[in-house]
Design a protein around this motif. Structure first.
Motif, short mmCIF file in Angstrom:
data_model
loop_
_atom_site.label_atom_id
_atom_site.label_comp_id
_atom_site.label_asym_id
_atom_site.label_seq_id
_atom_site.Cartn_x
_atom_site.Cartn_y
_atom_site.Cartn_z
N HIS A 124 3.15 2.22 4.03
CA HIS A 124 4.42 1.48 3.99
C HIS A 124 4.29 0.14 4.70
CE1 HIS A 124 8.66 0.57 4.21
NE2 HIS A 124 8.62 0.58 5.53
N ARG A 125 3.65 0.14 5.84
CA ARG A 125 3.47 -1.10 6.59
C ARG A 125 2.63 -2.10 5.83
NH1 ARG A 125 2.36 2.24 12.14
NH2 ARG A 125 4.55 2.49 12.80
N GLU A 126 1.73 -1.60 4.97
CA GLU A 126 0.90 -2.49 4.16
C GLU A 126 1.60 -2.91 2.87
OE1 GLU A 126 -3.16 -1.50 3.54
OE2 GLU A 126 -3.39 -0.55 5.51
N GLY A 127 2.78 -2.35 2.61
CA GLY A 127 3.56 -2.76 1.45
C GLY A 127 3.37 -1.92 0.21
N TYR A 128 2.69 -0.79 0.31
CA TYR A 128 2.45 0.04 -0.87
C TYR A 128 3.39 1.23 -0.98
CZ TYR A 128 -1.92 -2.52 -1.61
OH TYR A 128 -2.85 -3.52 -1.83
N ALA A 129 3.83 1.79 0.13
CA ALA A 129 4.73 2.94 0.11
C ALA A 129 6.16 2.45 0.36
CB ALA A 129 4.32 3.97 1.15
N HIS A 130 7.11 3.04 -0.36
CA HIS A 130 8.49 2.58 -0.30
C HIS A 130 9.45 3.76 -0.24
CE1 HIS A 130 7.35 -1.58 -1.23
NE2 HIS A 130 6.47 -1.04 -2.06
N SER A 131 10.64 3.47 0.25
CA SER A 131 11.66 4.51 0.35
C SER A 131 12.99 4.01 -0.20
CB SER A 131 11.84 4.96 1.81
OG SER A 131 12.24 3.87 2.63
N ILE A 132 13.75 4.94 -0.73
CA ILE A 132 15.15 4.72 -1.10
C ILE A 132 15.99 5.58 -0.16
CG2 ILE A 132 16.91 5.00 -2.87
CD1 ILE A 132 15.00 2.88 -3.68
N GLU A 133 17.00 4.96 0.46
CA GLU A 133 17.85 5.69 1.39
C GLU A 133 19.29 5.74 0.87
OE1 GLU A 133 14.62 3.41 3.42
OE2 GLU A 133 16.52 2.63 2.63
N CYS A 134 19.94 6.87 1.04
CA CYS A 134 21.36 7.02 0.72
C CYS A 134 22.09 7.34 2.02
CB CYS A 134 21.57 8.14 -0.29
SG CYS A 134 20.89 7.79 -1.91
N TRP A 135 23.04 6.48 2.35
CA TRP A 135 23.78 6.60 3.60
C TRP A 135 25.22 7.01 3.31
CZ3 TRP A 135 20.78 5.53 7.92
CH2 TRP A 135 19.60 4.81 7.68
N LEU A 140 22.08 8.94 7.44
CA LEU A 140 21.15 9.12 6.34
C LEU A 140 21.39 10.47 5.69
CD1 LEU A 140 18.74 7.85 4.85
CD2 LEU A 140 17.23 9.01 6.47
N ALA A 141 21.86 10.45 4.45
CA ALA A 141 22.26 11.68 3.77
C ALA A 141 21.24 12.16 2.73
CB ALA A 141 23.61 11.48 3.08
N GLY A 142 20.35 11.30 2.32
CA GLY A 142 19.36 11.67 1.32
C GLY A 142 18.44 10.50 1.03
N GLY A 143 17.38 10.78 0.31
CA GLY A 143 16.45 9.70 -0.03
C GLY A 143 15.17 10.23 -0.63
N LEU A 144 14.27 9.32 -0.89
CA LEU A 144 12.97 9.66 -1.46
C LEU A 144 11.95 8.61 -1.03
CD1 LEU A 144 12.38 7.48 -3.97
CD2 LEU A 144 14.11 8.88 -5.09
N TYR A 145 10.68 8.94 -1.21
CA TYR A 145 9.63 7.96 -0.94
C TYR A 145 8.48 8.18 -1.90
CZ TYR A 145 6.49 11.33 1.34
OH TYR A 145 5.64 12.37 1.60
#
Length: 233
Positions: A124-135, A140-145
């Motif tokens: 993630h810090r290198e810019g390849y892994a990402h997350s979607i957050e639902c608040w 934080l109620a849900g999400g994915l990566y």
């Protein structure tokens, strides 16, 4: 066929060496170069704590084409109501930690080990892994990566602490992928939930053809996914 044992170099055997269940190799590490090489070849790690790292290339493979995402009437209404505030790359560590904490009736452990968490946070810090957050109400109620390479997104895990939170995250991911011209979302292994959302099985050979057409970049597509604060899926 014996499972291939990986050495120190970040290289893998041909995916057609995989066992019938998709197991291809064991060993190695979770360094960024090895993980990126794995995803570029249609391979992903999946193992339990205390076991060697296992690498998989299943056949068939579950994929979701962004345009084919199934958005039911209930979800359409929920998205219009703005029940969740959706962000991207706002708190990747919290998302992967929540995914690691998932427990079910027959699930005592998790495949998202501390080693896996550290590896994907580094990606993630290198810019390849990402997350979607639902608040919801600031919580934080849900999400994915997952991992983004070229025009492919490799989904890793999702979680939900509120009704429809993970579905909302998937709906917004699919909408983003469609907007940005991504070819597919790799869902890896079949689940009834993902089938209901529109995912479908493809052969390993077809998956590799899809992957080849995505043109793996030498650098991340986006270091931080740019979502406008007023964007809505």
């Amino acid at each position: 066929m014996a499972v291939f044992r990986l050495g120190d170099a970040p290289v893998f055997p041909p995916v057609d060496w995989a066992e019938p269940d998709g197991l291809l190799a064991a060993g190695g590490d979770l360094s960024a170069p090895r993980l990126l090489r794995a995803y570029a070849q249609g391979i992903f790690p999946w193992y339990e704590e205390g076991c060697p790292i296992l690498w998989w290339a299943p056949d068939p493979r579950l994929v979701l084409y962004p345009r084919e995402f199934h958005l039911g009437k209930t979800m359409r209404r929920l998205l219009r109501q703005g029940v969740f505030h959706v962000t991207a790359d706002t708190d990747f560590p919290a998302v992967i930690a929540a995914c690691a904490g998932i427990r079910g009736p027959h699930r005592e452990g998790t495949w998202i080990t501390p080693e896996m968490m550290d590896a994907y946070i580094a990606l993630h810090r290198e810019g390849y892994a990402h997350s979607i957050e639902c608040w919801q109400d600031g919580v934080l109620a849900g999400g994915l990566y997952g991992v983004s390479l070229g025009a492919a997104f490799f989904g890793e895990s999702m979680f939900s602490n509120a009704d429809n939170a993970s579905k909302t995250a998937m709906a917004c991911l699919a909408a983003l992928m469609l907007d940005w011209g991504f070819h597919f979302i790799d869902c890896q292994l079949p689940t009834d939930h993902l089938y209901r959302l529109g995912a479908e099985d493809v052969s390993r050979q077809h998956f590799l053809q899809l992957l080849k057409a995505c043109h793996e970049p030498q650098s991340p597509t986006h270091h931080v996914w740019p979502i406008d604060p007023d964007w809505a899926c």
